[in-house]
Motif scaffolding. Structure first.
Motif, mmCIF file in Angstrom:
data_model
loop_
_atom_site.group_PDB
_atom_site.id
_atom_site.type_symbol
_atom_site.label_atom_id
_atom_site.label_comp_id
_atom_site.label_asym_id
_atom_site.label_seq_id
_atom_site.Cartn_x
_atom_site.Cartn_y
_atom_site.Cartn_z
ATOM 1 N N LEU A 83 -27.364 -41.998 -53.739
ATOM 2 C CA LEU A 83 -27.579 -40.574 -53.437
ATOM 3 C C LEU A 83 -27.939 -39.794 -54.696
ATOM 4 O O LEU A 83 -28.902 -39.017 -54.706
ATOM 5 C CB LEU A 83 -26.278 -39.976 -52.879
ATOM 6 C CG LEU A 83 -26.107 -39.885 -51.370
ATOM 7 C CD1 LEU A 83 -24.712 -39.344 -51.059
ATOM 8 C CD2 LEU A 83 -27.171 -38.984 -50.773
ATOM 9 N N CYS A 84 -27.151 -40.008 -55.754
ATOM 10 C CA CYS A 84 -27.371 -39.252 -56.991
ATOM 11 C C CYS A 84 -28.673 -39.672 -57.670
ATOM 12 O O CYS A 84 -29.324 -38.858 -58.314
ATOM 13 C CB CYS A 84 -26.193 -39.425 -57.941
ATOM 14 S SG CYS A 84 -24.663 -38.704 -57.313
ATOM 15 N N CYS A 108 -31.429 -37.865 -55.933
ATOM 16 C CA CYS A 108 -31.322 -36.464 -56.350
ATOM 17 C C CYS A 108 -31.910 -36.269 -57.749
ATOM 18 O O CYS A 108 -32.636 -35.322 -58.013
ATOM 19 C CB CYS A 108 -29.853 -36.083 -56.361
ATOM 20 S SG CYS A 108 -29.527 -34.370 -56.060
ATOM 21 N N GLY A 163 -30.662 -34.035 -60.935
ATOM 22 C CA GLY A 163 -29.314 -34.096 -60.373
ATOM 23 C C GLY A 163 -28.342 -33.290 -61.209
ATOM 24 O O GLY A 163 -28.703 -32.279 -61.803
ATOM 25 N N CYS A 164 -27.115 -33.778 -61.263
ATOM 26 C CA CYS A 164 -26.052 -33.029 -61.944
ATOM 27 C C CYS A 164 -25.898 -33.399 -63.410
ATOM 28 O O CYS A 164 -25.150 -32.745 -64.124
ATOM 29 C CB CYS A 164 -24.732 -33.285 -61.232
ATOM 30 S SG CYS A 164 -24.725 -32.656 -59.557
ATOM 31 N N TYR A 207 -16.580 -33.754 -59.657
ATOM 32 C CA TYR A 207 -17.569 -33.010 -58.874
ATOM 33 C C TYR A 207 -18.221 -33.868 -57.788
ATOM 34 O O TYR A 207 -18.786 -34.917 -58.057
ATOM 35 C CB TYR A 207 -18.667 -32.425 -59.777
ATOM 36 C CG TYR A 207 -19.648 -31.630 -58.955
ATOM 37 C CD1 TYR A 207 -19.273 -30.419 -58.390
ATOM 38 C CD2 TYR A 207 -20.920 -32.125 -58.670
ATOM 39 C CE1 TYR A 207 -20.147 -29.709 -57.582
ATOM 40 C CE2 TYR A 207 -21.801 -31.414 -57.869
ATOM 41 C CZ TYR A 207 -21.400 -30.208 -57.328
ATOM 42 O OH TYR A 207 -22.257 -29.516 -56.518
ATOM 43 N N CYS A 217 -20.812 -32.956 -54.541
ATOM 44 C CA CYS A 217 -21.535 -31.864 -53.896
ATOM 45 C C CYS A 217 -21.262 -31.868 -52.385
ATOM 46 O O CYS A 217 -20.698 -32.806 -51.825
ATOM 47 C CB CYS A 217 -23.027 -31.978 -54.187
ATOM 48 S SG CYS A 217 -23.767 -33.423 -53.409
ATOM 49 N N GLN A 240 -23.299 -32.331 -49.990
ATOM 50 C CA GLN A 240 -23.954 -33.460 -49.314
ATOM 51 C C GLN A 240 -23.033 -34.683 -49.300
ATOM 52 O O GLN A 240 -22.878 -35.364 -48.284
ATOM 53 C CB GLN A 240 -25.257 -33.789 -50.051
ATOM 54 C CG GLN A 240 -26.132 -34.794 -49.327
ATOM 55 C CD GLN A 240 -27.317 -35.237 -50.189
ATOM 56 O OE1 GLN A 240 -27.508 -34.748 -51.294
ATOM 57 N NE2 GLN A 240 -28.097 -36.163 -49.680
ATOM 58 N N ILE A 241 -22.402 -34.926 -50.432
ATOM 59 C CA ILE A 241 -21.487 -36.063 -50.541
ATOM 60 C C ILE A 241 -20.263 -35.839 -49.667
ATOM 61 O O ILE A 241 -19.832 -36.726 -48.913
ATOM 62 C CB ILE A 241 -21.087 -36.289 -52.016
ATOM 63 C CG1 ILE A 241 -22.262 -36.906 -52.777
ATOM 64 C CG2 ILE A 241 -19.854 -37.191 -52.125
ATOM 65 C CD1 ILE A 241 -22.044 -37.058 -54.259
HETATM 66 S S1 SF4 Z 1 -23.420 -35.006 -56.869
HETATM 67 FE FE1 SF4 Z 1 -24.796 -34.336 -55.233
HETATM 68 S S2 SF4 Z 1 -26.115 -32.801 -56.217
HETATM 69 FE FE2 SF4 Z 1 -25.169 -34.011 -57.846
HETATM 70 S S3 SF4 Z 1 -26.659 -35.641 -58.302
HETATM 71 FE FE3 SF4 Z 1 -25.166 -36.451 -56.808
HETATM 72 S S4 SF4 Z 1 -26.128 -36.100 -54.819
HETATM 73 FE FE4 SF4 Z 1 -27.171 -34.784 -56.288
#
Ligand code: SF4
Ligand code: SF4
Length: 179
Positions: A67-68, A71, A78-79, A132, A134, A136-137
């Motif tokens: 996922l990340c 992103c 991403g983050c 952290y 998000c 979505q997670i």
């Molecule tokens: S925590 Fe969420 S917003 Fe951050 S990189 Fe992963 S999927 Fe993307």
């Protein structure tokens, strides 16, 4: 130990991430020898590595890495920004080195310098990185699996904190750290 370098808490937690990384890399060779015979430290470090593996398994089950990564390739990324790199302190970078991670700056752009092609280089990450998740997670995982994730994260963070305190105590005893 009279000729060794001395550092302050400001050196460990302040300044630039490049400066903190240089301090950790400089301290590592001497420290790895000194700590090899420190049974409480080696035991706690081994437990931390096990807890990190457990967390990594939980995260893989939720496909967080995938996922990340998706992103991170989108516009805006991403983050893992260069701002977040600043959350890494000397003690935590040293723990990574002592656990066998070849800690180095992998990049010099707007992303975190520890973000490699296969994700975060570090075994032991800053609290903000670990905590952290998000929306979505959280939505994708659902409450039960989020509870498991939060528990695994909390256990690792507790162990990292205890290890950092032990490491700081050792450094103070050696006269490496003042304050
Ligand atoms: S925590 Fe969420 S917003 Fe951050 S990189 Fe992963 S999927 Fe993307
Ligand atoms: S998870 Fe790793 S790569 Fe991402 S911001 Fe934190 S330290 Fe940097």
């Amino acid at each position: 130990m009279g000729t060794q370098s001395r550092f302050t808490l400001q050196d460990f937690y302040g300044g630039s991430i490049q400066g903190r990384l240089a301090v950790a890399q400089g301290l590592y060779p001497d420290l790895t020898l000194a700590l090899a015979a420190n049974e409480p430290f080696t035991r706690m470090l081994a437990q931390a590595v096990m807890l990190e593996k457990e967390l990594a398994r939980t995260m893989a089950g939720l496909e967080l890495g995938a996922l990340c990564t998706v992103c991170g390739t989108k516009a805006g990324g991403g983050c893992c920004s260069s701002f977040m790199a600043g959350e890494n302190d000397v003690a935590q970078l040293l723990l990574n080195l002592l656990a066998g991670v070849a800690v180095a700056a992998l990049r010099e752009d707007d992303e975190c310098c520890f973000l490699g092609q296969r994700g975060c280089l570090l075994l032991f990450k800053p609290m903000f990185c670990l905590n952290y998740n998000c929306q979505q997670i959280r939505q994708g995982a659902g409450p039960d699996r989020m509870r498991c994730l939060d528990q695994a994260t909390g256990e690792l963070l507790q162990q990292q904190y205890a290890l950092e305190q032990l490491l700081l105590e050792v450094l103070r005893r050696r006269g490496t750290l003042t304050g």
